[in-house]
Design a protein around this motif. Structure first.
Motif: not given
Lengths: 146, 146
Positions: B127-146
């Motif tokens: 029931g809302y109109d989006l005004v702003t999005t605040r998104l940050s994801v914290v991630g850790r580099r994968k050990a074994k990028p295939r």
DNA sequence: TTGCAAATGATAATCTTTCTCATTAATAGG
DNA sequence: CCTATTAATGAGAAAGATTATCATTTGCAA
């Protein structure tokens, strides 16, 4: 001096499980937190804690909140307004997110598995494992809800 | 005293368009911001601004940054670390988001139209109109990028 | 060019959070 | 159950970030 009596809260148990010393103050703060389903800041937590046991200082609330955050018991949130706010951390299941009413500042929680999955995917494709998601959307109530 | 000379930046134009008085300091700060593609905090902005024109005080940087935010020219971000950081606001197109490296703290920007759409949907259904999005994801580099 | 409202600079004040250090309390071992 | 040791607490000082104050300067409309 009389000890206030109340049962150990789920968070107090968690605290012990993580090997943290369960002091009276931590027990009180854990109790207050388990009892809260909103997003109090430290000042507010302190107020609630003092209700339960006046022998507690705000310095300890700051310390405890930080400790709990470091141990994954609490999550710190920033909804603007200059002070950090806290809530009990999600379990292993789905994260939850926050919609903030642009006009009232009210915080509405929501979950969305599709969003969980999409974020996980995006992050993985960038070569990372997702650790935490901090998402809050600011929205304005629609004028004409049909 | 010599005026530093540099062209009006896109942000300076924006400032004028919004009917804000375009002072020398604001012109300088706008220039510095247009020139930045990272997420400086006020201290850092001040440093960069002084390079361009030493006749500027940190108080003015604080004031300007707040003014620009209120007028939708800048967006304030919180990546932890106790100080607010700023970046030029997105246009009407897609928002952009931030992935934070859990170990280095490095901020990586990304866009994702699917995510834009999903968020828009979720918010609309509440029931809302989006005004702003605040998104940050914290991630850790994968050990074994295939 | 002038007048005036608004912006600026320098610094004080405020607000949140962390730190210090003397005192108190939790817990393991006897 | 008692004691020692080590960590936690309380109270207030200190730090760090941001905002407010007020005399002076400046952009800009007439």
């Amino acid at each position: 001096m009389k000890e206030p009596t109340f049962p150990d809260s789920p968070l107090a148990d968690l605290c012990r499980e993580r090997g943290l010393k369960l002091t009276g103050q931590r027990r009180t703060i854990a109790f207050v937190l388990s009892d809260s389903d909103d997003h109090p800041d430290v000042e507010e937590l302190y107020r609630r804690a003092v209700e339960v046991d006046p022998r507690i200082s705000i310095a300890t609330v700051y310390r405890t909140v930080r400790l709990f955050e470091e141990n994954g018991i609490l999550q710190r949130r920033d909804f603007g307004g200059g002070r950090a706010r806290y809530e009990v951390a999600d379990g292993d299941h789905g994260d939850h997110y926050h919609l903030i009413d642009a006009d009232s500042g009210k915080v509405i929680e929501f979950e969305n598995p599709e969003l969980d999955a999409l974020l996980d995917n995006i992050v993985r494709e960038m070569g990372y494992d997702l650790v935490t998601t901090r998402l809050s959307v600011v929205g304005r109530r629609k004028a004409k809800p049909r």
